[in-house]
Each structure stands twice: as C-alpha cells, then as structure tokens.
Scaffold this motif. Structure first.
Motif, PDB file in Angstrom:
ATOM      1  N   ASP A   5      38.540  29.568  89.908  1.00 47.43           N
ATOM      2  CA  ASP A   5      38.685  29.047  88.551  1.00 47.43           C
ATOM      3  C   ASP A   5      38.335  30.090  87.506  1.00 47.43           C
ATOM      4  N   ARG A   6      38.407  31.374  87.875  1.00 43.03           N
ATOM      5  CA  ARG A   6      38.141  32.442  86.925  1.00 43.03           C
ATOM      6  C   ARG A   6      39.326  33.392  86.909  1.00 43.03           C
ATOM      7  N   PHE A 236      35.518  27.482  77.441  1.00 41.35           N
ATOM      8  CA  PHE A 236      36.737  27.292  78.220  1.00 41.35           C
ATOM      9  C   PHE A 236      36.612  27.861  79.639  1.00 41.35           C
ATOM     10  N   ARG A 237      35.373  27.935  80.145  1.00 39.71           N
ATOM     11  CA  ARG A 237      35.173  28.217  81.565  1.00 39.71           C
ATOM     12  C   ARG A 237      34.607  26.955  82.216  1.00 39.71           C
ATOM     13  N   THR A 238      34.858  26.767  83.494  1.00 43.75           N
ATOM     14  CA  THR A 238      34.461  25.540  84.178  1.00 43.75           C
ATOM     15  C   THR A 238      32.966  25.295  84.059  1.00 43.75           C
ATOM     16  N   GLN A 240      30.028  26.489  81.768  1.00 44.36           N
ATOM     17  CA  GLN A 240      29.809  27.232  80.534  1.00 44.36           C
ATOM     18  C   GLN A 240      28.633  28.190  80.649  1.00 44.36           C
ATOM     19  N   GLN A 533      28.896  21.564  75.797  1.00 42.32           N
ATOM     20  CA  GLN A 533      30.182  22.174  76.148  1.00 42.32           C
ATOM     21  C   GLN A 533      31.183  21.996  75.009  1.00 42.32           C
ATOM     22  N   ARG A 537      32.966  24.805  72.547  1.00 39.17           N
ATOM     23  CA  ARG A 537      34.430  24.834  72.445  1.00 39.17           C
ATOM     24  C   ARG A 537      34.875  24.762  70.985  1.00 39.17           C
ATOM     25  N   MET A 585      40.836  24.317  80.957  1.00 40.80           N
ATOM     26  CA  MET A 585      40.026  25.528  81.034  1.00 40.80           C
ATOM     27  C   MET A 585      40.949  26.746  81.024  1.00 40.80           C
ATOM     28  N   ASP A 586      40.433  27.862  80.590  1.00 42.33           N
ATOM     29  CA  ASP A 586      41.214  29.108  80.567  1.00 42.33           C
ATOM     30  C   ASP A 586      41.361  29.661  81.986  1.00 42.33           C
TER      31      ASP A 586
END
Length: 647
Positions: A5-6, A236-238, A240, A533, A537, A585-586
C-alpha cells in the motif's frame, strides 16, 4: 511482483534469472562482513537465555567500528568479540560452538581457493545456526550454486527453485543464463528478501549467503539503483503516523525487516543513539550518523515495503560560520547525497549552532546542491526545543531593535517551521533531548495540545512532521492523535537493552515493535484517531489548494474539536466531511495524486478559482503530458504555477 500500500519508484527491475561469479576475494569480504551480524545475533541470544532485563543487563564497552582490513587481523578481532560475549553472557551450550567458530574464521582468512572458502563458510553458518536457529528450513528458495568451468556460480531465480547448499552442477552442463551486474543482483536479492518476508518464512541457507554476497557488493559501490519509497502526502497513506523504529542497523537487519508484522506502519530509521557516560549534548551529539555501508544493507533488506531514513547530524564548523561555510556545506552535501544514492527516503540534519539567517542560508545551500530526487526524497530539519536560537532576521531587528534569543520551547518549534519552509526543506522535526539520558519525553515537555498545534501548522504549510525524545508506551496514543507523520522510537526506554551504569546499549527488543504498532493502530481506529486522520487530510488539501472551499470552516472546527478531544463534535464533522473521508489513499506518485485532487475539485477549490476555463483545459493537458513522461519536475512547476507559487 509483491503488492503493497505504498508507492515506490523503481530504477532497475530484475526480469529474468541470472548469475554472478563468486570470486575468492568477494566471498571472503562477505564472510568477514557477516561476522558483525552473527556476533550481534549471538549476543542477543545469550542475553535472552540468561533472562536479563533492564536492571540486570550489563555491557562493558561502547560500540566501536571495525578498524582492521586484513583478514587475519579481522579473524582475531572477531574471535576476541566472540570470547568477550561468551564471558559476559554465555553458557555451556553456547561455549560448545565457540572454538570451532573461531577456528573456521582463521582457516577462511588464510585460504585462497574459492571452493574451500565456500565449504568452510557453509560449515560455519550451519554451526552457528544450530545454536541460533535463525535460518529457514524451507527446501525451496531463490538461489542455487554450480561449478561452471571451475568457477563458482551463484544463480538467482525470479521464481523459487529447489534449495541446493553445495556445489551441484559441473561444467558439462551448459549455462544459458545472463550474467548479472552488481545492481541487477542487488535488485534480485532485495526482491527475494521481500518475497520471503511476505511468505512469512526466514531466508534459507543459500538465500542468506546471497544476501551476504549482495552486502559485499554494497561495500564496493553502494546500492545506487535502489527503489525509493517516499513518505508520500500526509493524510493519504494507510497508516498516517509511522513509527520510526530507530537502530544503528543490525537491529533492523536481524529484527525490523524480518517480518511484515514489524514493517506495516513502520519507517525504518537508521541512527546511532548511544551517548555512553558523556551526557552533555554539546560534547556528544545525542544522535549521530550511522555507517554508510550499513545504510545500503538495511535498504536492501527493507526493499519496497516501506520508507527508510537516516540521521546525519549537526554541521561541523571549524571556525566562524562564514569562514567554514563552503567546506561545511560541501561536506554535508557529500554525506547526504551518498545516503540518498542508496535509495533512502529522508536525511535528517540537526539545525544547531547557527542563527536563523545562517540556518536558512546553510539549508538553502544543502537543498540546492544535494544529489537526490527532490520529489520523493526529503530533507528534514531537526530542531531541539531545548536549544535556544538567535533570531537575527531583518524584521525581528526592526521590531525589537536587536536580534532576539528565542528560548521558549514552543517558540523554538514554531520558528523551526518557519525556517524549514523558508529554506526549502520538506520536513520539520521536533526533538526534546537535553543533557540527560534517557531523555525527558517530548510529550511531557510540550503536551498534546501544543504538539497538535505544531502538526496542524506544519501540515497546512506543506511540511511533513516528526517528534522524538524519550517516548514510552504511555505517550503513543496522544502523539498519534496529533496526526504527525513520524515518531522516533529507539531508545533504551522502549526498544533496547542498556547498562544503567554507563549508558552502553545492547540488543534490540524487536518484540516491542509489535506492541508499539498495535497501540498506534488501536488509537488510529478510534473516533479521535479518525478525526486526526481527517484533519491531516484537510490540512494537506488546504496546502494543495485542492480542498473544496466549503470545507475550510470545517477544517478549523475540526482542529478546535481535536484540541479539546471533543469526540461528539469530531464525529459530527467526520460525517459532514464524508466526501473527503472516502477519498482513496495515494498509491501513485505523490505529485500525480496532488494533481488528481486539484483537477477533481477544479470548480470548487482555491487553485483554479481565478483561472479562466480555457486555461484550465490547457494546464490539464500540459500536466498530463508531463505525467505520461514521468517528468515530475515539470509537474511540480505547473502545480506551483497554478497555485501562484514559486519554487
């Protein structure tokens, strides 16, 4: 390929099986470099079996780098280290392997035939593993060996093959594989480590040897085509708030990178923490630069699964700032560039012993001259809230008649944000060390509300954030609720043994990493955690100018509710902002994701508010063309043009 997820950017992709020729010199370099890790594992096992705790742990000397280069001298050095470990912590069980271990090292040091060296190394690893039990028992793996016309060949496979831990093929069998250069082999080996970690298994014997050969290659040229896993956009990361698990290196190689349970939610941070008996931070810097070769090794072991960062330290001025400027800048640029060339996501520089204007000049020079991908690799400025700063900016002198000494902790932290933004660094870090160790926890020095205010201010200014110094488990929930991007965790109070008599630090407590991550996840899933979170954001989108303008009042309402920990109000705001909450998420390049949000809300946000419709279409076309070419410098230029900013 392994999915995660990154986002990460690769510069070299292994696309086929291949081989490397193992020369005697390379193999011996790998073996003796490996002894540092094996002895580290040995000590950790002895300490565990002895049942030592924070009160009973003893260590008689501080960490010292290897200073010998001749193999006979290295064999003697390592023999002494093994014997000292046995004397300090050992038992009859461990004593049984020591004599043969030392004898094998001496044999390898004198041997010149690659096959004899290889077989002795196999014997050494099996001997040590019989006691430590750190190698996997799986019978399939990614590597095999062969004898091809007298050469020792190590073959790497994209897919697993049967494990073969001895010389298995002879020259009568044809070799139809490409020979890999160093970077190709490093990429393949890193991918192997990643895959086995995702499979939940330890490296088997040949995989482990392949890693050691890769480390020997890093000793020659570094890991210059390593993939880069950036911090990404806040909010926007799973996960934070990443736990920046901190170690000099061997704790990461043997611990942090050994399991996905330690990786998800972690930034792998490399730093030398030990101060020993000298606690005056003016005499001994609390954190210091790690070994460059170890940095490359940790990066290889971490692979694409999360970001890796390194501490660098404060600039070393020989004389006055002006007289030392060129040499100090070039020295720092050289160090930071070398670290970034190994694929790291961040380098942290302590901003001390300079006035505000000097700090900005120095940092600008670093930002302008460092070799890096500035869209993915960040420069972090570390400000110690216990170290006063002289504010000699023109506006300050005009207001007060002279430069001002800033001593208040919050004033120093706020000034740190201003300096970081003005100087072109991308991350501001707040540290709380002083002339004692373990440090007084920074959360007890600043408190939750002040920390939240700093994170909020930094995020809406487009900066990443980080806190360090003295964290205990009880402080984790509050720091997660601030929404900070990273928290520095690695000291003796939470992650490693330390001899309380002298401050010398010992083995890494990898089991504590799971406890830390569980606390962080539990906090993040709470109502206030979800509020944190969302606030991050909203602040990020405010900075991007992608946020629909109708949410700006709610952004401030949410900050006030989080400030008071008003769960009821936070819940109402979360429901109101559902459109923002459900944004994905990004998973792509951070700039591409920023552009996507700016365009998505073009008719409702600040970025495009005063841009004529025909120009919006033209700008979108230019951005898409740049994205298609992966020309992220142009993307950044166009984004700043839309926002009417210069960078």
């Amino acid at each position: 390929m392994i999915n995660n997820d990154r986002y990460y950017r690769r510069h070299a992709v292994p696309d086929s099986d291949g081989y490397v020729v193992i020369e005697t010199g390379t193999l011996k370099r790998a073996i003796f470099n490996n002894q540092k890790e094996l002895i580290y594992r040995f000590v950790a096992k002895l300490v565990e079996e002895a049942g030592m705790n924070d009160d009973t742990y003893r260590q008689e000397s501080a960490y010292q780098p290897i200073i010998d280069i001749k193999y006979s001298e290295l064999a003697q050095d390592y023999a002494e280290r093994i014997l000292i470990a046995q004397k300090m912590y050992g038992s009859p069980n461990s004593n049984a392997i020591i004599g043969e271990w030392i004898d094998l090292l001496k044999e390898i040091a004198l041997e010149t035939d690659v096959y004899h060296v290889f077989k002795a190394y196999l014997k050494l690893l099996k001997l040590v593993n019989n006691y430590l039990a750190f190698l996997g028992t799986n019978t399939t793996g990614f590597y095999s060996t062969m004898n091809f016309h007298g050469q020792l060949i190590l073959v790497g496979h994209i897919d697993q093959c049967p494990e073969l831990d001895s010389i298995t093929l002879d020259h009568s069998q044809e070799l139809k594989l490409p020979r890999l250069n160093n970077n190709q082999f490093l990429q393949l080996t890193s991918q192997c480590v990643n895959q086995e970690r995702h499979n939940g298994v330890s490296l088997n014997l040949l995989e482990y040897i392949a890693v050691q050969i890769a480390f020997a290659m890093i000793l020659q040229r570094g890991f210059t085509e390593a993939s880069i896993v950036p911090w990404g956009n806040p909010g926007f990361r799973t996960i934070q708030t990443q736990a920046s698990i901190t170690d000099l290196g061997l704790g990461h190689i043997t611990g942090t990178t050994s399991s996905m349970a330690y990786i998800n939610g972690t930034n792998v941070h490399i730093e030398y923490l030990e101060r020993g008996k000298v606690e005056d931070r003016e005499l001994v810097e609390p954190y210091r630069l790690p070994n460059l070769a170890t940095i490359g090794e940790v990066k290889l072991m971490t692979g694409n699964d999360t970001s890796v960062s390194s501490y660098v330290g404060r600039p070393m001025f020989e004389d006055s700032f002006d007289n030392s400027f060129i040499k100090t800048v070039h020295t720092m640029v050289g160090v930071v560039s070398a670290i970034f060339m190994n694929g790291l996501s961040e380098c942290k520089i302590a901003i001390e012993r300079m006035t505000v204007t000097q700090s900005i000049k120095f940092m600008k020079a670093i930002a302008a001259n460092t070799l890096r991908d500035s869209n993915l690799q960040v420069l972090a400025a570390a400000f110690d809230i216990n170290v006063p700063i002289i504010d000699d900016r023109v506006e300050t002198i005009q207001k007060f008649g002279q430069a001002q000494v800033v001593e208040d902790k919050m004033a120093i932290a706020r000034l740190g944000i201003e300096i970081t933004k003005s100087a072109g660094f991308e991350k501001v870090t707040f540290d709380g060390t002083a002339n004692s160790y373990p440090s007084v926890p920074i959360m007890e020095q600043l408190g939750y509300q002040n920390s939240l205010s700093l994170v909020h201010k930094a995020h809406e200014s487009g900066l990443l954030t980080y806190f360090s110094a003295g964290f205990r488990f009880k402080h984790l929930p509050d720091i997660v609720l601030t929404g900070t991007d990273g928290i520095g965790l690695g000291g003796a109070q939470i992650l490693r043994f330390m001899d309380k008599r002298n401050g010398y630090q010992g083995p890494f407590k990898k089991s504590h990493v799971t406890k830390i991550l569980n606390i962080n996840r539990k906090t993040a899933s709470s109502v206030l955690g979800q509020g944190a979170q969302l606030l991050v954001r909203l602040d990020q989108m405010h900075f991007e100018q992608s946020l629909p303008l109708e949410y700006e009042p709610k952004r401030m309402d949410l900050f006030n509710a989080m400030f008071k920990k008003d769960e009821a109000s936070v819940k109402v705001i979360i429901n109101y902002c559902d459109e923002i909450v459900i944004l994905p998420m990004d998973l792509n390049h951070p700039l591409a994701e920023t552009v996507h949000r700016m365009v998505m809300y073009a008719d409702r946000n600040k970025a495009f508010k005063n841009v004529p419709e025909n120009e919006v279409i033209e700008l979108e076309e230019q951005i898409n063309q740049a994205l298609d070419c992966s020309d992220y410098d142009t993307v950044r230029y166009l984004v700043n043009q839309i926002k009417n900013e210069e960078k």
